[in-house]
Write a protein that holds these residues in place. Sequence first.
Motif, PDB file in Angstrom:
ATOM      1  N   ARG A  39       0.836  -1.205   0.000  1.00  0.00           N
ATOM      2  CA  ARG A  39       0.000   0.000   0.000  1.00  0.00           C
ATOM      3  C   ARG A  39       0.866   1.247   0.000  1.00  0.00           C
ATOM      4  NH1 ARG A  39      -4.686   0.420   4.228  1.00  0.00           N
ATOM      5  NH2 ARG A  39      -4.983   2.277   2.962  1.00  0.00           N
ATOM      6  N   ARG A  40       1.941   1.232   0.756  1.00  0.00           N
ATOM      7  CA  ARG A  40       2.815   2.406   0.798  1.00  0.00           C
ATOM      8  C   ARG A  40       3.465   2.620  -0.555  1.00  0.00           C
ATOM      9  NH1 ARG A  40       3.637   4.665   5.773  1.00  0.00           N
ATOM     10  NH2 ARG A  40       5.209   5.965   4.775  1.00  0.00           N
ATOM     11  N   ILE A  41       3.892   1.548  -1.200  1.00  0.00           N
ATOM     12  CA  ILE A  41       4.498   1.672  -2.523  1.00  0.00           C
ATOM     13  C   ILE A  41       3.472   2.190  -3.527  1.00  0.00           C
ATOM     14  CG2 ILE A  41       5.496   0.363  -4.447  1.00  0.00           C
ATOM     15  CD1 ILE A  41       6.793  -1.443  -2.286  1.00  0.00           C
ATOM     16  N   ALA A  42       2.270   1.607  -3.503  1.00  0.00           N
ATOM     17  CA  ALA A  42       1.234   2.011  -4.454  1.00  0.00           C
ATOM     18  C   ALA A  42       0.823   3.463  -4.278  1.00  0.00           C
ATOM     19  CB  ALA A  42       0.010   1.107  -4.303  1.00  0.00           C
ATOM     20  N   SER A  75       4.438   6.407  -1.142  1.00  0.00           N
ATOM     21  CA  SER A  75       4.918   6.801   0.185  1.00  0.00           C
ATOM     22  C   SER A  75       5.830   5.716   0.740  1.00  0.00           C
ATOM     23  CB  SER A  75       3.746   7.069   1.130  1.00  0.00           C
ATOM     24  OG  SER A  75       2.882   5.940   1.193  1.00  0.00           O
ATOM     25  N   SER A  76       6.737   5.232  -0.103  1.00  0.00           N
ATOM     26  CA  SER A  76       7.647   4.152   0.291  1.00  0.00           C
ATOM     27  C   SER A  76       8.584   4.617   1.395  1.00  0.00           C
ATOM     28  CB  SER A  76       8.486   3.691  -0.900  1.00  0.00           C
ATOM     29  OG  SER A  76       7.684   3.100  -1.888  1.00  0.00           O
ATOM     30  N   LEU A  77       8.983   3.685   2.225  1.00  0.00           N
ATOM     31  CA  LEU A  77      10.028   3.893   3.206  1.00  0.00           C
ATOM     32  C   LEU A  77      11.251   3.091   2.785  1.00  0.00           C
ATOM     33  CD1 LEU A  77       7.954   3.590   6.500  1.00  0.00           C
ATOM     34  CD2 LEU A  77       8.638   5.669   5.307  1.00  0.00           C
ATOM     35  N   SER A  78      12.439   3.559   3.185  1.00  0.00           N
ATOM     36  CA  SER A  78      13.653   2.917   2.694  1.00  0.00           C
ATOM     37  C   SER A  78      13.768   1.466   3.129  1.00  0.00           C
ATOM     38  CB  SER A  78      14.883   3.704   3.161  1.00  0.00           C
ATOM     39  OG  SER A  78      14.950   3.754   4.562  1.00  0.00           O
ATOM     40  N   ASP A  79      13.179   1.114   4.277  1.00  0.00           N
ATOM     41  CA  ASP A  79      13.310  -0.273   4.722  1.00  0.00           C
ATOM     42  C   ASP A  79      12.386  -1.215   3.955  1.00  0.00           C
ATOM     43  OD1 ASP A  79      11.039   0.855   5.842  1.00  0.00           O
ATOM     44  OD2 ASP A  79      11.173  -0.306   7.703  1.00  0.00           O
ATOM     45  N   GLY A  93      -4.828   5.151  -0.707  1.00  0.00           N
ATOM     46  CA  GLY A  93      -4.443   6.437  -0.184  1.00  0.00           C
ATOM     47  C   GLY A  93      -3.149   6.408   0.628  1.00  0.00           C
ATOM     48  N   PRO A  94      -2.562   7.556   0.931  1.00  0.00           N
ATOM     49  CA  PRO A  94      -3.152   8.873   0.806  1.00  0.00           C
ATOM     50  C   PRO A  94      -3.096   9.496  -0.592  1.00  0.00           C
ATOM     51  CG  PRO A  94      -0.975   9.043   1.768  1.00  0.00           C
ATOM     52  CD  PRO A  94      -1.264   7.586   1.626  1.00  0.00           C
TER      53      PRO A  94
END
Length: 474
Positions: free
Chosen positions: A91-94, A97-101, A441-442
């Motif tokens: 979801r974060r990638i889509a 809003s990716s995080l490095s980890d 989202g977001p």
Amino acid sequence: MTPRLLYLGVFLALVLTSCDSFLYQEPTTEISKNEALSDLESVESSLYGAYNLTMESPNAYRSFLTYYADLTGGNVKINPGLTSEARTELRRIASFSSLSDLTVESYTALYEVLNAVNNVVNAVPALSDATQAEKDRILGEALGLRALIHFDLVRLYAQPYSSTDDASHRGIVVLTETPRPGQEIPRSTVQDAYEQIVDDLARSIDLLEGRPFDPAFINPINAKALLSRVRLYQQEWTKVVTLSNDVIQNSATTLAPPEDLVSMWQNDYTRNEFLLRLDGSAYSTYTLSIDWGNTRSDTSPTLSATSDIMALYDSTDMRGLGPEKLIQRTVDEGDTLFSSQKYPEPPNQAPNDVGVIRLSEIYLNRAEAYANLNRPEPARRDLNTIRQRSDPTAAPVMASGEALLKTVLRERRKELAFEGHLLYDITRYGKDVARDYCSEGPSCNEPYPSPQFVLPIPQDALTANSALSQNEGY
């Protein structure tokens, strides 16, 4: 047992610690590469191992790279019924809003392959028990594989080639030899990265000239096909046409006929249209069919086609939605999903091979190049070849100018859906990501330019290499 399986254990013992020491500064305790790769057998073993390593991690070619660009571009959504940590990460990638980890394993996996290939490249000249033809074959394959890895790294971790007029923006760490423990290497420019990729492919093509075609190994045809893709990203349109002509005219394979458009994906992976595929036979713990729910087990699928991509197909298009087509309806715990049949469960539940380049892509590369060169007739001819193969009732395209280019890119999205292209095809033209379907989202849409169009460099790599810099926005 295949040679790849036989040599894998020997290869892994040699390679992995040297890569970890580059990424994370762990001490190197392996035997000297010069001692280990001192004869033809050991170098061939390492080359087989490098091929195998491309498929070791589901965070690289075995899964992530097949869907990342489609998930972010709008062709793929995530099964709403999933509640696992993996769903949270996706979801974060889509939602950009990716995080490095979240992407550390993709970064690590690709650099592991790169280090493995470099061990081979640098060992070949000193071989005393190999003929020149054997040296040329091994070096040619290794250089082609190195170009593939560098190209996918620069697509994932650097902004598109055209982001600056001279491609002088930050690229990736380009490696042509395995770094020493503690060695710190800065990122190249994107221009420098592409120059290395082009040079490696040109050398590969020259060294492998006359070698037989086998889509499971780097050969002169698929090296030219990959170079066609690279030149497409550079907008070197005349070179795209020349390379595409060579591949189409001289390839040992042909476009699958309309009646085989679905079955070619299910025929024990003897896919007659593939120019380059990665062999998954060394790994039996994960298949792409699990991602898409195309298994005989009760495993919930992870991915589903979106309404955005399905709306592009006419009802008579074999690539669209239908019981005998390439997208099929499935129900998982009450949720209706749409599963791509490009990743069915292979016979005997064997792991999937992963296709990297198909001949249809080369036709579309050439069509796009012709459209940009204001040569509408050959562009339409290539475009109609692909369109009318999957939908013989489709009216021939008669557009020209900007309308023709738009139609080519639309056809590219339809033909290459779920194969890892969409986000890059959007951003290399400086376009916004605009998704009608969005539940992740977001952020549903993302305007160009955006720092979120590339992945973050993992924190562990930044800590280990002080010369390395993070991407903007992370």
